[in-house]
Design an enzyme around this catalytic site. Structure first.
Site, PDB file in Angstrom:
ATOM      1  N   LYS A 138     -54.004 -25.665  53.899  1.00 54.19           N
ATOM      2  CA  LYS A 138     -54.916 -26.895  54.451  1.00 54.19           C
ATOM      3  C   LYS A 138     -55.153 -27.796  53.182  1.00 54.19           C
ATOM      4  CE  LYS A 138     -57.158 -24.392  57.944  1.00 54.19           C
ATOM      5  NZ  LYS A 138     -58.322 -23.776  58.502  1.00 54.19           N
TER       6      LYS A 138
ATOM      7  N   LYS B 204     -50.476 -25.843  61.205  1.00 54.26           N
ATOM      8  CA  LYS B 204     -50.296 -26.114  59.719  1.00 54.26           C
ATOM      9  C   LYS B 204     -49.320 -25.424  58.933  1.00 54.26           C
ATOM     10  CE  LYS B 204     -53.895 -22.264  59.491  1.00 54.26           C
ATOM     11  NZ  LYS B 204     -54.162 -22.380  60.948  1.00 54.26           N
TER      12      LYS B 204
ATOM     13  N   THR C  16     -53.986 -19.662  72.836  1.00 55.61           N
ATOM     14  CA  THR C  16     -55.501 -20.195  72.870  1.00 55.61           C
ATOM     15  C   THR C  16     -55.737 -21.748  72.578  1.00 55.61           C
ATOM     16  OG1 THR C  16     -56.228 -18.175  71.632  1.00 55.61           O
ATOM     17  CG2 THR C  16     -57.736 -19.884  71.441  1.00 55.61           C
ATOM     18  N   VAL C  17     -55.021 -22.363  71.787  1.00 53.20           N
ATOM     19  CA  VAL C  17     -55.186 -23.725  71.727  1.00 53.20           C
ATOM     20  C   VAL C  17     -54.342 -24.469  72.638  1.00 53.20           C
ATOM     21  CG1 VAL C  17     -54.601 -25.799  70.056  1.00 53.20           C
ATOM     22  CG2 VAL C  17     -55.456 -23.576  69.113  1.00 53.20           C
TER      23      VAL C  17
ATOM     24  N   GLY D 113     -61.643 -22.529  66.300  1.00 57.92           N
ATOM     25  CA  GLY D 113     -62.138 -22.298  67.883  1.00 57.92           C
ATOM     26  C   GLY D 113     -61.300 -23.016  68.703  1.00 57.92           C
TER      27      GLY D 113
ATOM     28  N   GLY E 281     -65.589 -11.849  66.563  1.00 60.59           N
ATOM     29  CA  GLY E 281     -64.489 -12.604  66.955  1.00 60.59           C
ATOM     30  C   GLY E 281     -64.197 -13.942  65.850  1.00 60.59           C
TER      31      GLY E 281
ATOM     32  N   ASP F  83     -54.621 -19.222  54.396  1.00 56.82           N
ATOM     33  CA  ASP F  83     -54.561 -20.271  55.396  1.00 56.82           C
ATOM     34  C   ASP F  83     -55.381 -21.714  54.803  1.00 56.82           C
ATOM     35  OD1 ASP F  83     -55.607 -21.084  58.406  1.00 56.82           O
ATOM     36  OD2 ASP F  83     -57.256 -21.309  57.134  1.00 56.82           O
TER      37      ASP F  83
ATOM     38  N   GLU G 158     -53.690 -33.954  63.405  1.00 61.64           N
ATOM     39  CA  GLU G 158     -55.183 -33.759  63.131  1.00 61.64           C
ATOM     40  C   GLU G 158     -55.847 -32.334  63.079  1.00 61.64           C
ATOM     41  OE1 GLU G 158     -58.426 -34.568  61.673  1.00 61.64           O
ATOM     42  OE2 GLU G 158     -57.424 -36.477  62.086  1.00 61.64           O
TER      43      GLU G 158
ATOM     44  N   ILE H  75     -62.864 -30.835  63.143  1.00 65.94           N
ATOM     45  CA  ILE H  75     -63.403 -31.901  62.192  1.00 65.94           C
ATOM     46  C   ILE H  75     -62.477 -33.237  62.081  1.00 65.94           C
ATOM     47  CG2 ILE H  75     -64.420 -32.517  59.903  1.00 65.94           C
ATOM     48  CD1 ILE H  75     -64.942 -29.496  59.677  1.00 65.94           C
TER      49      ILE H  75
END
Length: 406
Positions: free
Chosen positions: A200, A100, A11-12, A299, A182, A196, A124, A131
């Site tokens: 972070k 991460k 996805t990324v 996303g 989703g 998660d 980042e 963000i």
């Protein structure tokens, strides 16, 4: 044109290729030379993809090509992402990642390797998705002592808690709706158990202190124990329930307190209104005061955009190390059992006297008219060790939630 390689075309990774192609004009505004994806490393082939002819299956093709100067690691997990990242850095190729798990576990080591080989290790996208918060922490806050970072760092859990509060639905129903839309994985454990956002806040704490904070060192609670009655009580004290990552840094001692847990956030606090899948991160500097970062925390394209911002910065600094302030040394942590918080507590009605005996007459009583057999109260500030000792004396104790007082 600077050549880059993408490791992992999920996805990324596919989003990174898309951002580079579609926003090439915007990239050239700050980096006129431009960026081109030369290789994509994946176990799979993508014959129907416009990038299918760039797919390779051997990392050495990328490592041995002197034209590739930046590697984008979007594989996830620690292995082989760590080995591939380390090998690229040792060849003087900068690495940008959204991973991460790897940043939390070995970010300090990889940052040191990057400095030793005049390249950079940037991440980042590992916190807050699209963000921009990590770069401002090391640039715009370079003159500041950051005293605290508090964040809603997981869109899935924020969506679930928002639905539970607004519609009075139970946790299981809201989780299923999040999955159907989703917003949650089929296996949502990392989100709903807090792993998660815990990773972070550990990364943020590491940057704030310039020392490693591992997520295994951070007390972590998820949201699976939150029920609809908690929101009724929360309304009585004008608060919303949010899953927060909390980091507080003491200038005198250098110690840092870090936790991930549900908190009651009072009305008027900047994080009070952050709802649905959005993330919010509140940073406090000793001179600048409070600054709020808000936006999409996940996303495909928001996260990919953050990765590409790192790629551009690395391209602008080829042959030089971008010092992110992260060292391969450990931060000094507060003992969480000695940290003071206020607690919201639910118990049976018959134990009111015991609650008063344990916590004193200063407790604030909170009533839920739908629960005739119980009540709740809010404690004064108290160390967690002392709280645990006192609450053990109340047999009907059901649960507690911390109040955000920072």
């Amino acid at each position: 044109m600077v050549e880059v390689a993408i490791l992992g075309f999920g996805t990324v990774g596919s989003g990174v290729a898309e951002v580079i192609d579609q926003n090439q004009a915007e990239i050239r505004r700050d980096f006129p030379e431009g960026i081109h994806v030369k290789y994509i490393l994946d176990l799979r082939d993508f014959p129907d993809s416009p990038y299918g002819d760039r797919v390779v299956h051997d990392i050495n093709v990328i490592l041995d090509d002197p034209e590739v100067q930046v590697v984008c690691e979007t594989m996830g997990g620690k292995s082989p992402a760590c080995e591939f990242s380390k090998a690229a850095l040792e060849r003087g190729k900068s690495v940008c990642t959204s991973n991460k798990e790897l940043v939390d576990a070995l970010g300090g080591q990889l940052a040191v390797i990057a400095a030793q080989h005049n390249c950079s290790y940037l991440f980042e996208a590992s916190v807050g998705g699209g963000i921009p918060v990590l770069r401002p922490l090391r640039t715009s806050f370079s003159q500041e002592f950051i005293t605290s970072v508090i964040g809603i760092l997981n869109g899935t859990t924020n969506y679930i808690l928002t639905k539970m509060e607004r519609e009075g639905l139970d946790f299981a129903t809201c989780l299923k709706e999040a999955q159907d839309n989703g917003f949650a994985e089929r296996n949502p454990e990392a989100d709903i158990e807090g792993y998660d956002p815990c990773r972070k806040i550990a990364i943020l704490a590491s940057l704030v202190t310039s020392g490693n904070v591992k997520y295994q060192q951070v007390p972590c609670e998820g949201i699976t124990n939150i029920d609809t009655d908690d929101f009724v009580y929360a309304k009585q004290i004008h608060s919303h329930i949010k899953l927060l990552g909390v980091c507080t840094h003491d200038k005198e001692s250098g110690k840092v307190y870090v936790r991930c847990a549900p908190y009651l956030v009072p009305k008027g606090h900047p994080l009070y209104g952050v709802a649905d899948v959005y993330n919010g991160i509140l940073v406090h500097g000793n001179m600048v005061g409070d600054l709020m970062f808000y936006g999409s925390g996940a996303g495909k394209l928001p996260t990919a955009s953050a990765v590409v911002s790192d790629i551009v910065e690395c391209c602008q600094n080829i042959g030089h190390n971008i010092d992110i302030g992260l060292k391969d040394t450990d931060a000094v942590l507060y003992d969480p059992m000695e940290w003071e918080d206020r607690y919201f507590v639910r118990i049976a009605k018959e134990d009111l006297v015991k609650a008063t005996e344990a916590f004193g007459n200063e407790i604030q009583i909170v009533v839920n008219e739908n629960k005739n057999d119980e009540f709740a109260f809010v404690t004064p500030k108290i160390r967690e060790r002392e709280f645990q000792e006192k609450i053990a004396k109340i047999p009907s104790f059901k649960k507690s939630i911390r109040l955000l007082t920072i």
